[in-house]
Design a protein around this motif. Structure first.
Motif, PDB file in Angstrom:
ATOM      1  N   ASP A   7       0.813  -1.218   0.000  1.00  0.00           N
ATOM      2  CA  ASP A   7       0.000   0.000   0.000  1.00  0.00           C
ATOM      3  C   ASP A   7       0.853   1.278   0.000  1.00  0.00           C
ATOM      4  O   ASP A   7       0.332   2.373   0.230  1.00  0.00           O
ATOM      5  CB  ASP A   7      -0.976   0.018   1.191  1.00  0.00           C
ATOM      6  N   ASP A   8       2.153   1.147  -0.230  1.00  0.00           N
ATOM      7  CA  ASP A   8       3.010   2.336  -0.316  1.00  0.00           C
ATOM      8  C   ASP A   8       2.624   3.166  -1.535  1.00  0.00           C
ATOM      9  O   ASP A   8       2.039   2.662  -2.485  1.00  0.00           O
ATOM     10  CB  ASP A   8       4.485   1.920  -0.455  1.00  0.00           C
ATOM     11  N   LEU A  55       3.291  -4.775   6.431  1.00  0.00           N
ATOM     12  CA  LEU A  55       2.442  -3.707   6.978  1.00  0.00           C
ATOM     13  C   LEU A  55       1.401  -3.327   5.926  1.00  0.00           C
ATOM     14  O   LEU A  55       1.706  -2.660   4.943  1.00  0.00           O
ATOM     15  CB  LEU A  55       3.287  -2.466   7.309  1.00  0.00           C
ATOM     16  N   LEU A  56       0.177  -3.800   6.112  1.00  0.00           N
ATOM     17  CA  LEU A  56      -0.867  -3.565   5.120  1.00  0.00           C
ATOM     18  C   LEU A  56      -2.194  -3.275   5.809  1.00  0.00           C
ATOM     19  O   LEU A  56      -2.419  -3.735   6.941  1.00  0.00           O
ATOM     20  CB  LEU A  56      -1.063  -4.819   4.249  1.00  0.00           C
ATOM     21  N   PRO A  57      -3.098  -2.554   5.136  1.00  0.00           N
ATOM     22  CA  PRO A  57      -4.447  -2.455   5.699  1.00  0.00           C
ATOM     23  C   PRO A  57      -5.097  -3.835   5.704  1.00  0.00           C
ATOM     24  O   PRO A  57      -4.740  -4.697   4.897  1.00  0.00           O
ATOM     25  CB  PRO A  57      -5.178  -1.508   4.734  1.00  0.00           C
ATOM     26  N   GLY A  70      -3.133  -4.363  11.419  1.00  0.00           N
ATOM     27  CA  GLY A  70      -2.401  -4.060  10.195  1.00  0.00           C
ATOM     28  C   GLY A  70      -0.900  -4.251  10.322  1.00  0.00           C
ATOM     29  O   GLY A  70      -0.170  -4.135   9.344  1.00  0.00           O
ATOM     30  N   TYR A  71      -0.413  -4.558  11.534  1.00  0.00           N
ATOM     31  CA  TYR A  71       1.037  -4.725  11.732  1.00  0.00           C
ATOM     32  C   TYR A  71       1.560  -5.979  11.053  1.00  0.00           C
ATOM     33  O   TYR A  71       2.698  -6.025  10.601  1.00  0.00           O
ATOM     34  CB  TYR A  71       1.360  -4.753  13.226  1.00  0.00           C
TER      35      TYR A  71
END
Lengths: 143, 214
Positions: A7-8, A55-57, A70-71
């Motif tokens: 998601d960057d 690290l993503l939603p 989300g970690y």
């Protein structure tokens, strides 16, 4: 085709993305688990590697408690992929800013290459794909 | 119009005075007491008319001024409303500009991170010290970028959530107070951000607890 779950922002991924495209890979980016599942359903026959951020939603398909808000969403997704008959044979690569030893240990145990974004250059990522024998989608003729 | 009233009442008064003078100087007209009283009554009536007219003029003048004051009040209120809208618009424009600046800052830091990772690391060759310095530099840039999530609502939501997640890994104890401010700032409805920030605080505290133990 490479399915990249991250998601960057585009500027953040630009170096890797451009290198992969220049090397002849077709890259599809999914920004959350829901998009990942949609793209897998659409491109299942064409996906020959998944690059996963940790690290993503969580989206709607991952439990927030399980993913620790989300970690560790990426770890949950990787586990689901490995347990699913349809996807378990797709090569996986972890590409994340996390550098925790327990994540590295988990990756090693599951035979998944672990790449840290602070240190892994775009050429390093290409080398990893070659090690996993992931062929590009089109051949680039160098003059 | 008030001048007309004044002129009319003065004229009526003067006429009544003239009538008295004429009647008193005309020898052919004899004035008895009843005539005297009626003439006095005329004079008093005209004086009363004059004074009454004077107060009517004042009342009309005051009413007219009150009307003017009310019109002025309406126009001041309208100007106040317009200026509120004007300043609201300025604030929105300002927030939009600041938001664009924050996005540019986020992108600029991302480009810097890419440059240090892709190019400068390569220049370090096999020099481990240089590689380590570069790694620290990249980490610092990632930290600066993640801290852009502190500013309330100036980055779009997805970017903020992404940066907050990164901060859970690269943040340090000095970030905790700013993170707590985010929980205080955000409205009731943004529960996801509050929960994410609580996770970030927890992760930073865990990390430092582990580092202190080691």
């Amino acid at each position: 085709m490479i399915l990249w779950v991250d998601d960057d922002t585009i500027p953040s991924l630009r170096a890797y993305y451009d290198e992969l495209i220049d090397a002849g890979y077709h890259v599809e980016i999914a920004r959350d688990p829901d998009e990942m599942w949609d793209k897998l359903a659409e491109y299942l026959d064409k996906v020959n590697c998944i690059i996963m951020d940790i690290l993503l939603p969580t989206g709607n398909s991952v439990d927030r408690e399980e993913a620790d808000m989300g970690y560790s969403t990426g770890l949950v997704l990787l586990q689901h992929l490995k347990n699913d008959e349809k996807f378990k044979d797709i090569p996986l690569i972890i590409l994340t800013i996390l550098n925790e030893s327990k994540i590295k240990a988990w990756a090693k145990k599951n035979n998944i290459p672990f790449c840290n974004k602070q240190e892994t250059t775009s050429l390093d990522l290409l080398k990893k794909l070659k090690e996993l024998k992931i062929p590009p989608d089109r051949v680039i003729h160098e003059n | 119009m008030k001048i007309n009233y004044l002129i009319f009442s003065i004229f009526a008064f003067i006429l009544s005075i003239i009538a008295i003078i004429i009647s008193s100087t005309n020898n052919q007209i004899s004035i008895n007491f009843s005539d005297f009283f009626s003439i006095s009554g005329t004079i008093i009536t005209s004086i009363g008319f004059l004074i009454g007219t004077y107060f009517v003029i004042i009342a009309v003048s005051v009413y007219s001024q009150l009307r003017d004051i009310e019109k002025l009040k309406d126009s001041v209120e309208k100007m106040h409303n317009n200026s509120e809208i004007f300043f609201d618009n300025i604030q929105k424009e300002g927030n939009y500009i600041l938001s664009a600046m924050m996005i540019n800052m986020d992108d600029f830091l991302s480009y810097q991170i890419n440059i240090y990772r892709e190019t400068v690391a390569g220049l370090a060759g096999s020099d481990e010290k240089k590689k380590d310095d570069n790694r620290k530099r990249v980490n610092k840039l990632i930290k600066i970028r993640a801290r852009l999530a502190f500013r309330k609502s100036l980055l779009d939501r997805d970017r903020r959530l992404n940066l907050l997640r990164e901060l859970s890994n690269v943040g340090d104890l000095s970030d905790i107070e700013n993170l707590k401010e985010i929980i205080k700032w955000e409205g009731e409805e943004d529960q996801e951000i509050k929960e994410l920030v609580a996770m970030v605080i927890r992760k930073i505290q865990e990390k430092y607890r582990i580092e202190m133990v080691q």
